[in-house]
Design an enzyme around this catalytic site. Structure first.
Site, mmCIF file in Angstrom:
data_model
loop_
_atom_site.group_PDB
_atom_site.id
_atom_site.type_symbol
_atom_site.label_atom_id
_atom_site.label_comp_id
_atom_site.label_asym_id
_atom_site.label_seq_id
_atom_site.Cartn_x
_atom_site.Cartn_y
_atom_site.Cartn_z
ATOM 1 N N SER A 150 -3.111 -4.171 -4.167
ATOM 2 C CA SER A 150 -1.766 -4.443 -3.648
ATOM 3 C C SER A 150 -1.010 -5.343 -4.629
ATOM 4 O O SER A 150 0.184 -5.137 -4.884
ATOM 5 C CB SER A 150 -1.846 -5.112 -2.271
ATOM 6 O OG SER A 150 -2.661 -6.258 -2.327
ATOM 7 N N ASP B 149 -1.967 -0.697 10.829
ATOM 8 C CA ASP B 149 -1.752 -0.998 12.248
ATOM 9 C C ASP B 149 -2.812 -1.954 12.798
ATOM 10 O O ASP B 149 -2.513 -2.837 13.599
ATOM 11 C CB ASP B 149 -1.735 0.306 13.057
ATOM 12 C CG ASP B 149 -0.609 1.214 12.605
ATOM 13 O OD1 ASP B 149 0.554 0.769 12.602
ATOM 14 O OD2 ASP B 149 -0.881 2.364 12.201
ATOM 15 N N LYS B 150 -4.039 -1.777 12.355
ATOM 16 C CA LYS B 150 -5.137 -2.615 12.842
ATOM 17 C C LYS B 150 -4.857 -4.108 12.614
ATOM 18 O O LYS B 150 -5.311 -4.963 13.375
ATOM 19 C CB LYS B 150 -6.428 -2.209 12.110
ATOM 20 C CG LYS B 150 -7.637 -3.040 12.477
ATOM 21 C CD LYS B 150 -8.850 -2.653 11.641
ATOM 22 C CE LYS B 150 -10.008 -3.604 11.926
ATOM 23 N NZ LYS B 150 -11.179 -3.297 11.107
ATOM 24 N N GLY C 254 0.840 -1.199 0.000
ATOM 25 C CA GLY C 254 0.000 0.000 0.000
ATOM 26 C C GLY C 254 0.869 1.241 0.000
ATOM 27 O O GLY C 254 1.926 1.283 -0.651
ATOM 28 N N HIS D 133 5.944 1.938 12.128
ATOM 29 C CA HIS D 133 5.231 2.654 13.194
ATOM 30 C C HIS D 133 5.141 1.653 14.347
ATOM 31 O O HIS D 133 4.827 0.478 14.125
ATOM 32 C CB HIS D 133 3.842 3.063 12.691
ATOM 33 C CG HIS D 133 3.007 3.822 13.684
ATOM 34 N ND1 HIS D 133 3.511 4.854 14.463
ATOM 35 C CD2 HIS D 133 1.687 3.725 14.027
ATOM 36 C CE1 HIS D 133 2.531 5.343 15.224
ATOM 37 N NE2 HIS D 133 1.424 4.663 14.981
ATOM 38 N N GLN E 295 2.952 2.859 2.234
ATOM 39 C CA GLN E 295 4.371 2.726 2.599
ATOM 40 C C GLN E 295 5.003 1.543 1.872
ATOM 41 O O GLN E 295 6.139 1.616 1.410
ATOM 42 C CB GLN E 295 4.534 2.543 4.113
ATOM 43 C CG GLN E 295 4.298 3.808 4.915
ATOM 44 C CD GLN E 295 5.311 4.904 4.635
ATOM 45 O OE1 GLN E 295 6.485 4.643 4.389
ATOM 46 N NE2 GLN E 295 4.862 6.141 4.661
HETATM 47 N N1 LIG Z 1 0.400 5.840 5.267
HETATM 48 C C1 LIG Z 1 1.584 6.334 5.497
HETATM 49 O O1 LIG Z 1 2.067 7.095 4.697
HETATM 50 C C2 LIG Z 1 2.362 5.971 6.704
HETATM 51 C C3 LIG Z 1 2.188 4.766 7.307
HETATM 52 N N2 LIG Z 1 3.011 4.372 8.300
HETATM 53 C C4 LIG Z 1 2.853 3.055 8.866
HETATM 54 O O2 LIG Z 1 3.101 2.088 7.832
HETATM 55 C C5 LIG Z 1 2.290 0.943 8.025
HETATM 56 C C6 LIG Z 1 1.486 0.680 6.774
HETATM 57 O O3 LIG Z 1 0.510 1.698 6.640
HETATM 58 P P1 LIG Z 1 -0.048 2.126 5.216
HETATM 59 O O4 LIG Z 1 1.048 2.124 4.221
HETATM 60 O O5 LIG Z 1 -0.844 3.353 5.432
HETATM 61 O O6 LIG Z 1 -1.023 0.917 4.886
HETATM 62 P P2 LIG Z 1 -2.023 0.807 3.642
HETATM 63 O O7 LIG Z 1 -3.382 0.795 4.200
HETATM 64 O O8 LIG Z 1 -1.713 1.796 2.595
HETATM 65 O O9 LIG Z 1 -1.628 -0.585 3.010
HETATM 66 C C7 LIG Z 1 -1.967 -1.744 3.543
HETATM 67 C C8 LIG Z 1 -1.446 -2.921 2.707
HETATM 68 O O10 LIG Z 1 -1.557 -4.017 3.574
HETATM 69 C C9 LIG Z 1 -2.366 -5.019 2.996
HETATM 70 N N3 LIG Z 1 -3.222 -5.592 4.029
HETATM 71 C C10 LIG Z 1 -4.317 -5.070 4.589
HETATM 72 N N4 LIG Z 1 -4.806 -5.894 5.507
HETATM 73 C C11 LIG Z 1 -4.004 -6.963 5.515
HETATM 74 C C12 LIG Z 1 -4.012 -8.163 6.237
HETATM 75 N N5 LIG Z 1 -4.936 -8.434 7.144
HETATM 76 N N6 LIG Z 1 -3.041 -9.046 5.977
HETATM 77 C C13 LIG Z 1 -2.096 -8.779 5.071
HETATM 78 N N7 LIG Z 1 -2.049 -7.678 4.340
HETATM 79 C C14 LIG Z 1 -2.995 -6.770 4.573
HETATM 80 C C15 LIG Z 1 -3.184 -4.348 1.909
HETATM 81 O O11 LIG Z 1 -3.315 -5.228 0.816
HETATM 82 P P3 LIG Z 1 -4.567 -6.169 0.550
HETATM 83 O O12 LIG Z 1 -5.755 -5.568 1.269
HETATM 84 O O13 LIG Z 1 -4.725 -6.131 -0.916
HETATM 85 O O14 LIG Z 1 -4.193 -7.504 1.061
HETATM 86 C C16 LIG Z 1 -2.279 -3.175 1.498
HETATM 87 O O15 LIG Z 1 -1.434 -3.514 0.470
HETATM 88 C C17 LIG Z 1 1.452 1.236 9.271
HETATM 89 O O16 LIG Z 1 2.118 0.706 10.369
HETATM 90 C C18 LIG Z 1 1.439 2.756 9.335
HETATM 91 O O17 LIG Z 1 1.219 3.269 10.627
HETATM 92 C C19 LIG Z 1 4.072 5.138 8.722
HETATM 93 C C20 LIG Z 1 4.308 6.361 8.168
HETATM 94 C C21 LIG Z 1 3.404 6.902 7.184
HETATM 95 MG MG LIG Z 2 1.348 7.696 11.672
#
Ligand SMILES: NC(=O)C1=CN([C@@H]2O[C@H](COP(=O)(O)OP(=O)(O)OC[C@H]3O[C@@H](n4cnc5c(N)ncnc54)[C@H](OP(=O)(O)O)[C@@H]3O)[C@@H](O)[C@H]2O)C=CC1
Ligand SMILES: [Mg+2]
Ligand SMILES: CC[C@](O)(C(C)=O)C(=O)O
Ligand SMILES: [Mg+2]
Length: 491
Positions: A79, A109-110, A47, A133, A49
């Site tokens: 993804s 995070d969830k 996603g 994070h 990051q």
């Molecule tokens: N957003 C940001 O810019 C920032 C984020 N962070 C941290 O980075 C981390 C990622 O956040 P972020 O990039 O926003 O996440 P996103 O929501 O953008 O991406 C999530 C990715 O994880 C996959 N995913 C979702 N649920 C599951 C699951 N149950 N099992 C496996 N894969 C899963 C999704 O793919 P699919 O659903 O297709 O499986 C997707 O590719 C977090 O810890 C966040 O706090 C830190 C700094 C900034």
């Molecule tokens: Mg944050």
């Protein structure tokens, strides 16, 4: 059942962890990405990051592939598209995790508890698990297998900007940490440093921090100045301009691109430079408005920081997780229906200077938000360097996302955790500023001051300039910006 790790620590240790922050010098990164060369880095999640860090790491010569959940691969979800369209190898957990030297957990995070529980049994003996994070470790008390090294490399900005800044030849300030309970081979720091170089973070500045300091400051920045304040400011400024008869298309454009333009000045020269872009009377006006805003909003900033420190925020958000994200999804839908969001930017030219001249209130809001967030974080024990990244430096990087597609884009790009906090702040701040907004007119938002001459009282101007320059965010900012030789101009 989650267990707040921070709350289990004695006060002495809580304070020690909150204050962990050391600015790392460039020569500490002289080994580059060496510690990760030839190692297999497997990213979970592609996603915001996941994709952007992966692209940077690969361009830095590292071996990156993506482990996605089976359904994402079978259904060719976004993804899967992100990873395959960019030429990465994609596989299931079973296929890729056992081959990984470093597993990068970049899922929301969830999902961290369930994802980490699923991959831990598949991880190689002595491998490394990394986070961007620390929520899962700090707020949920996740326990990781003893043989696994646990590190954090947290870019202080949205994923899209992690990539954009790298492509520009710069980077984003990054916090790194090693989880002290999980550093069996003593290699955590070397791995985290190489990872930060791989994403380009070392060019902007790296702080050696702790999981705790990162979580408590990150949550505060994103809820208040970075996202909450920009969302609240957008809605209030837009509605006020329309109420006062300003063309809606002009108002929409002034705000959508205004945050990016005015905060570019902030990025280069701090609050002082942002206000120096105004005429003297406008500067004094912005200063006075921001002082008023600080008095009104200080209790709200204190509440956010208190709730973050004592775990109320994470408990309440986790209740929403357990309730199928009812609040988050409701607030997201509500935001899409705001007049600002629904009014396209008009086809009208606004010069760079006009964004300042006609956006005096926006300048005041940014100043108030940056200073309050900085003051509140440092009062809670976060060190100034960290508070600077989380308040001042990151604001333009979030503003860039609003310039792309307004609040929708900002909220889609930031993490769900940040988005939840943004709405919390927004819902509390809108009514809080109700009376203040009643006295606002187009001279400070929409049209600018219509003065026959720009004369001001010398003594007052000297007082305002001195107050601006004396704020502690300015001193640490000047020091940190001196290390940002590769910073690139955006607007
Ligand atoms: N957003 C940001 O810019 C920032 C984020 N962070 C941290 O980075 C981390 C990622 O956040 P972020 O990039 O926003 O996440 P996103 O929501 O953008 O991406 C999530 C990715 O994880 C996959 N995913 C979702 N649920 C599951 C699951 N149950 N099992 C496996 N894969 C899963 C999704 O793919 P699919 O659903 O297709 O499986 C997707 O590719 C977090 O810890 C966040 O706090 C830190 C700094 C900034
Ligand atoms: Mg944050
Ligand atoms: C915007 C907040 C953030 O922490 C970030 C980009 O730094 C996030 O969680 O998205
Ligand atoms: Mg952040």
């Amino acid at each position: 059942m989650s267990n707040n790790y921070f709350n289990t620590l004695p006060l002495r240790e809580q304070l020690e962890q909150l204050a962990k922050c050391r600015f790392m010098s460039m020569d500490e990164f002289s080994e580059g990405v060496e510690a990760l060369k030839g190692k297999k880095m497997v990213v979970i999640g592609c996603g915001a990051q996941g994709l952007n860090q992966g692209l940077n790491l690969r361009d830095s010569g590292l071996d990156v592939s993506y482990a996605l959940r089976e359904a994402a691969i079978a259904e060719k979800r976004q993804s899967w598209k992100n990873a395959t369209e960019n030429g990465f190898v994609v596989g299931t957990y079973e296929e890729l995790i056992p081959t990984a030297d470093v597993v990068l957990n970049l899922t929301p995070d969830k999902q961290h508890t369930s994802v980490v529980n699923a991959v831990m049994p598949l991880m190689k003996e002595g491998s490394c698990l990394s986070y961007s994070h620390g929520f899962n470790i700090v707020e949920e008390g996740m326990q990781i297998r003893d043989d696994i090294t646990v590190i954090m490399v947290a870019p202080k900005c949205p994923g899209s900007e992690v990539r954009a800044e790298y492509v520009r030849g710069f980077g984003v300030p990054t916090l790194i940490a090693v989880h002290e309970d999980n550093d069996p081979k003593g290699e955590g720091l070397a791995l985290a440093k190489a990872y930060a170089v791989g994403t380009g973070g070392h060019k902007a500045g790296v702080l050696m921090s702790s999981f705790i300091a990162e979580v408590k400051s990150d949550l505060m920045g994103e809820q208040t100045i970075l996202c909450g304040m920009l969302q609240t400011g957008s809605i209030l400024c837009f509605d006020k301009m329309v109420e006062k008869g300003i063309d809606a298309g002009y108002a929409s454009k002034l705000i959508q691109y205004g945050w990016e333009t005015i905060t570019e000045a902030l990025k280069y020269g701090g609050v002082t430079n942002m206000l120096d872009r105004l005429s003297n009377p406008a500067k004094i006006k912005a200063f006075d408005l921001s002082e008023e805003l600080k008095v009104i909003m200080r209790p709200l900033y204190n509440k956010h920081q208190d709730d973050i420190i004592n775990g109320t925020f994470s408990r309440v958000m986790m209740e929403d997780w357990a309730n199928d994200d009812k609040n988050l999804l409701g607030w997201r839908a509500e935001t899409a229906e705001t007049n600002f969001e629904k009014t396209p930017a008009g086809d009208v030219e606004i010069s760079e200077q006009e964004f300042f001249d006609n956006g005096i209130l926006m300048v005041a809001m940014v100043k108030a938000g940056v200073e309050l967030a900085f003051e509140t974080m440092t009062a809670a024990g976060i060190i100034a360097e960290s508070a600077y990244y989380e308040s001042l430096h990151e604001t333009p990087l979030i503003a860039n996302t609003i310039a792309r597609k307004k609040l929708y884009e900002m909220n889609a790009t930031i993490s769900d955790t940040a988005e939840y906090g943004c709405y919390l702040y927004n819902h509390a701040c809108l009514p809080l500023l109700g009376d203040f907004m009643k006295n606002i007119d187009t001279d400070v938002i929409g049209k600018g001051l219509d003065l026959a001459d720009n004369g001001v009282d010398n003594a007052r101007l000297i007082e305002v300039n001195a107050a601006l320059r004396a704020h502690p965010v300015e001193a640490v900012g000047a020091e940190l910006r001196a290390h940002m030789a590769d910073m690139k101009k955006i607007v």
